[in-house]
Design an enzyme around this catalytic site. Structure first.
Site, PDB file in Angstrom:
ATOM      1  N   SER A 239     -43.590   6.529  29.299  1.00  0.00           N
ATOM      2  CA  SER A 239     -43.228   5.162  29.390  1.00  0.00           C
ATOM      3  C   SER A 239     -43.375   4.371  28.055  1.00  0.00           C
ATOM      4  O   SER A 239     -44.388   4.591  27.616  1.00  0.00           O
ATOM      5  CB  SER A 239     -43.997   4.422  30.544  1.00  0.00           C
TER       6      SER A 239
HETATM    7  N1  SAH Z   1     -46.673   7.858  33.884  1.00  0.00           N
HETATM    8  C1  SAH Z   1     -45.981   8.631  32.720  1.00  0.00           C
HETATM    9  C2  SAH Z   1     -44.483   8.283  33.092  1.00  0.00           C
HETATM   10  C3  SAH Z   1     -43.761   9.521  33.126  1.00  0.00           C
HETATM   11  S1  SAH Z   1     -42.139   9.449  33.674  1.00  0.00           S
HETATM   12  C4  SAH Z   1     -46.625   7.972  31.329  1.00  0.00           C
HETATM   13  O1  SAH Z   1     -47.420   7.694  31.350  1.00  0.00           O
HETATM   14  O2  SAH Z   1     -45.782   7.976  30.487  1.00  0.00           O
HETATM   15  C5  SAH Z   1     -42.225   9.606  35.122  1.00  0.00           C
HETATM   16  C6  SAH Z   1     -42.763  10.700  35.986  1.00  0.00           C
HETATM   17  O3  SAH Z   1     -42.483  10.752  37.379  1.00  0.00           O
HETATM   18  C7  SAH Z   1     -41.924  12.085  35.544  1.00  0.00           C
HETATM   19  O4  SAH Z   1     -42.752  12.984  35.122  1.00  0.00           O
HETATM   20  C8  SAH Z   1     -41.275  12.649  36.927  1.00  0.00           C
HETATM   21  O5  SAH Z   1     -41.199  14.118  37.007  1.00  0.00           O
HETATM   22  C9  SAH Z   1     -42.139  12.014  37.784  1.00  0.00           C
HETATM   23  N2  SAH Z   1     -41.534  11.843  39.262  1.00  0.00           N
HETATM   24  C10 SAH Z   1     -40.190  11.569  39.573  1.00  0.00           C
HETATM   25  N3  SAH Z   1     -40.296  11.560  41.026  1.00  0.00           N
HETATM   26  C11 SAH Z   1     -41.458  11.783  41.374  1.00  0.00           C
HETATM   27  C12 SAH Z   1     -41.977  12.175  42.715  1.00  0.00           C
HETATM   28  N4  SAH Z   1     -41.298  12.206  43.889  1.00  0.00           N
HETATM   29  N5  SAH Z   1     -43.350  12.456  42.880  1.00  0.00           N
HETATM   30  C13 SAH Z   1     -43.978  12.586  41.816  1.00  0.00           C
HETATM   31  N6  SAH Z   1     -43.697  12.369  40.410  1.00  0.00           N
HETATM   32  C14 SAH Z   1     -42.409  12.012  40.419  1.00  0.00           C
END
Ligand code: SAH
Length: 226
Positions: free
Chosen positions: A70
């Site tokens: 993010s």
């Molecule tokens: N928190 C991260 C952002 C990752 S992007 C950071 O610090 O940059 C969002 C993440 O949400 C992805 O890795 C994706 O696999 C996860 N995601 C999407 N749907 C999800 C679900 N139902 N349960 C858990 N994770 C999920």
């Protein structure tokens, strides 16, 4: 702790991180607790080596598996909404849905000792675990699961933060909030506008208030695990 593995871009990274904090201030982030936490986490260790020099730009970067780390402003903004600066509220027991490679989990871990982080893609979760243990943030508890169902075994939570966008708020997450607990998430379809939305449970546990903030772009909250 900074080990030789983190020294990679050395002083440059420290300076560019300071610049990132200045930029967050200019963009309107006011909570000093958030700024200090983000200043303490070396973001470049969470991105692939080829992208490390861009780690402190205010942009989302690819993580593989069609996922992204993010954007710093959005991480800061959402955590600031959980903290609610005027009241000086602390995060308390916190659940993150969508840990990705663990960047936001590390920022949360600077603000509270009780962090649970759920991720549906196993290889990403493995990376998150490795990244946090290299920063000695071993108290963050990770779980490979579908975050639509929250984390019943550790509920209720004082704070829940979702890093992927569902079309509607998952009822289970609202139910897993403690009285006066806060849930922040991007709401909306992946093809349309998504809005950072804050839900707060009433102190008597009854209803919820709902407040909308910035328009954002997140990857979709998917179902099931990989
Ligand atoms: N928190 C991260 C952002 C990752 S992007 C950071 O610090 O940059 C969002 C993440 O949400 C992805 O890795 C994706 O696999 C996860 N995601 C999407 N749907 C999800 C679900 N139902 N349960 C858990 N994770 C999920």
């Amino acid at each position: 702790m900074i080990t030789s593995a983190h020294r990679g871009i050395g002083m440059t990274s420290l300076r560019t991180r300071e610049r990132m904090i200045e930029r967050l201030r200019e963009q309107g982030i006011r909570d000093e607790r958030v700024l200090a936490a983000m200043g303490a986490v070396p973001r470049h260790i969470f991105v692939e080596e080829a992208l490390a020099s861009r780690a402190y730009e205010d942009t989302a970067l690819p993580l593989g598996f069609q996922q992204t780390i993010s954007q710093p402003y959005v991480v800061a903004r959402m955590i600031e909404l959980l903290l609610d600066q005027p009241s000086g509220r602390s995060l308390g027991k916190t659940l993150e849905i969508g840990a990705g490679c663990g960047y936001q989990a590390a920022v949360l871990a600077m603000l509270t000792r009780e962090v649970y982080a759920v991720e549906r893609i196993e290889p990403l979760l493995a990376r998150a675990r490795k990244n946090l243990s290299s920063l000695r943030l071993n108290y963050v508890r990770f779980k490979h699961a579908d975050g639509n169902w929250g984390l019943a075994e550790a509920a209720p939570f004082d704070s829940i933060i979702v890093a992927a966008a569902p079309a509607r708020v998952p009822q289970t997450l609202l139910e897993q909030l403690a009285p006066s607990g806060r849930l922040v998430l991007p709401l909306g379809n992946s093809d349309g506008a998504q809005i950072i939305t804050l839900f707060e449970r009433r102190a008597d546990g009854g209803g919820f208030s709902e407040t909308r903030f910035d328009a954002v772009r997140f990857v979709p909250l998917l179902a099931g695990v990989e």
